[in-house]
Scaffold this active site. Structure first.
Site, PDB file in Angstrom:
ATOM      1  N   ASP A  67       1.296   4.024   4.122  1.00  0.00           N
ATOM      2  CA  ASP A  67       1.260   2.700   3.512  1.00  0.00           C
ATOM      3  C   ASP A  67       0.016   2.508   2.642  1.00  0.00           C
ATOM      4  O   ASP A  67      -0.906   3.330   2.655  1.00  0.00           O
ATOM      5  CB  ASP A  67       1.322   1.602   4.591  1.00  0.00           C
ATOM      6  N   ASN A 136       0.483  -5.299  17.481  1.00  0.00           N
ATOM      7  CA  ASN A 136       1.771  -6.000  17.541  1.00  0.00           C
ATOM      8  C   ASN A 136       2.954  -5.019  17.557  1.00  0.00           C
ATOM      9  O   ASN A 136       4.090  -5.425  17.378  1.00  0.00           O
ATOM     10  CB  ASN A 136       1.898  -6.962  16.355  1.00  0.00           C
ATOM     11  N   HIS A 138       3.469  -2.516  15.419  1.00  0.00           N
ATOM     12  CA  HIS A 138       3.905  -1.962  14.132  1.00  0.00           C
ATOM     13  C   HIS A 138       3.586  -0.473  14.030  1.00  0.00           C
ATOM     14  O   HIS A 138       2.653   0.038  14.648  1.00  0.00           O
ATOM     15  CB  HIS A 138       3.357  -2.765  12.934  1.00  0.00           C
ATOM     16  N   GLU A 143       6.222  -4.526  10.418  1.00  0.00           N
ATOM     17  CA  GLU A 143       5.824  -5.583  11.333  1.00  0.00           C
ATOM     18  C   GLU A 143       7.001  -5.998  12.222  1.00  0.00           C
ATOM     19  O   GLU A 143       8.159  -5.684  11.907  1.00  0.00           O
ATOM     20  CB  GLU A 143       5.332  -6.790  10.526  1.00  0.00           C
TER      21      GLU A 143
HETATM   22  P1  PGA Z   1      -5.924   1.244  14.350  1.00  0.00           P
HETATM   23  O1  PGA Z   1      -4.612   0.707  13.632  1.00  0.00           O
HETATM   24  O2  PGA Z   1      -5.783   2.722  14.369  1.00  0.00           O
HETATM   25  O3  PGA Z   1      -7.041   0.789  13.471  1.00  0.00           O
HETATM   26  O4  PGA Z   1      -5.928   0.652  15.713  1.00  0.00           O
HETATM   27  C1  PGA Z   1      -3.387   1.227  13.986  1.00  0.00           C
HETATM   28  C2  PGA Z   1      -2.310   0.542  13.199  1.00  0.00           C
HETATM   29  O5  PGA Z   1      -2.478  -0.641  12.856  1.00  0.00           O
HETATM   30  O6  PGA Z   1      -1.295   1.183  12.932  1.00  0.00           O
END
Ligand code: PGA
Length: 253
Positions: A67, A136, A138, A143
């Site tokens: 992304d 959350n 994702h 999302e």
């Molecule tokens: P993080 O993010 O590795 O910074 O915890 C993971 C994500 O949001 O996919």
């Protein structure tokens, strides 16, 4: 699904690096799906070390990032493009033309998304996709309440994601609200998936993703249907998984 509990973040990263390096040794022209965020930082460090010390060769490797924020130029330190070059690509021998990251400044988002999926197909699909998981649930920026059939598309970031991402920005206003993300369908087409989770704040969500029902409210739960997923969970993130895994062992499932 193979679930491995790592004793700490270093151990999780070293195990993940062995899987990625193994993939490249077995198939030097592998197509890798890359993730950003805090979770894979040490995985990238470890791969750089293996490149420098043992000569792991990336010249034939192609990468596709999951992304990118919309509205941030490549040079912006918060863009995922910057992150990838800074933390990984600048320190290995990958060819620039083999690196694909969605263009966050594109004038034609729909075209950008379509050509991203087309490029992945042209390269023969993703051999190994690395994933983190958001608080959350994702994966990529898919999302909660995502459509599972989505391919690469524009996403509106969740309030929880905006909050989580704000730790990297000076003000809340600067945090991008939109992004381009590979869709769940794109991710599910990867031949192998490596999901990483670290930190106690991920304990609840990784438990939901792996052991509760498959639901768009927890996008990562779809991975239960993928045929080749390895999940490496660092000890504190695994605290709710452990009793479940012990039960499974006891019942021989
Ligand atoms: P993080 O993010 O590795 O910074 O915890 C993971 C994500 O949001 O996919």
């Amino acid at each position: 699904m193979r679930i491995v509990i790592a004793k700490d973040y270093e151990d999780m990263s070293a195990r993940a690096a062995r899987i990625v390096a193994g993939q490249i040794y077995l198939k030097p022209n592998s197509v890798l799906g890359m993730a950003t965020g805090s979770t894979p930082l040490m995985l990238y460090k470890e791969l750089i070390r293996v490149h420098q010390e043992v000569g792991l060769d990336f010249t034939e490797v192609t990468t596709f990032n999951l992304d990118e924020y919309l509205g941030l130029p490549k040079e912006d330190e918060q863009s995922y493009n910057y992150y990838m070059f800074h933390h990984f690509f600048n320190q290995i021998n990958i060819k620039k033309e083999n690196i694909y990251i969605p263009d966050g400044m594109t004038k034609d988002i729909e075209l950008e998304c379509k050509s991203y999926d087309r490029q992945i197909q042209k390269k023969g699909g993703i051999d190994l996709q690395v994933l983190g998981i958001g608080n959350n649930g994702h994966i990529g920026f898919n999302e909660p309440d995502i459509k599972f059939e989505a391919t690469t598309h524009k996403v509106k970031l969740d309030e929880e994601t905006i909050q989580a991402n704000s730790r990297f920005f000076n003000t809340m206003e600067e945090v991008p609200r939109f992004a381009i993300s590979m869709g769940i369908k794109t991710i599910m087409h990867a031949k192998k998936i490596l999901l990483l989770a670290s930190g106690e704040n991920k304990a609840e969500v990784i438990h939901q993703a792996l052991f509760n029902g498959i639901t768009p409210e927890v996008p990562a739960s779809i991975l239960q249907l993928h045929q080749d997923v390895t999940v490496i969970v660092e000890e504190s993130a695994a605290k709710l998984l452990k009793p479940k895994l012990q039960d499974l062992q006891r019942t021989g499932i």
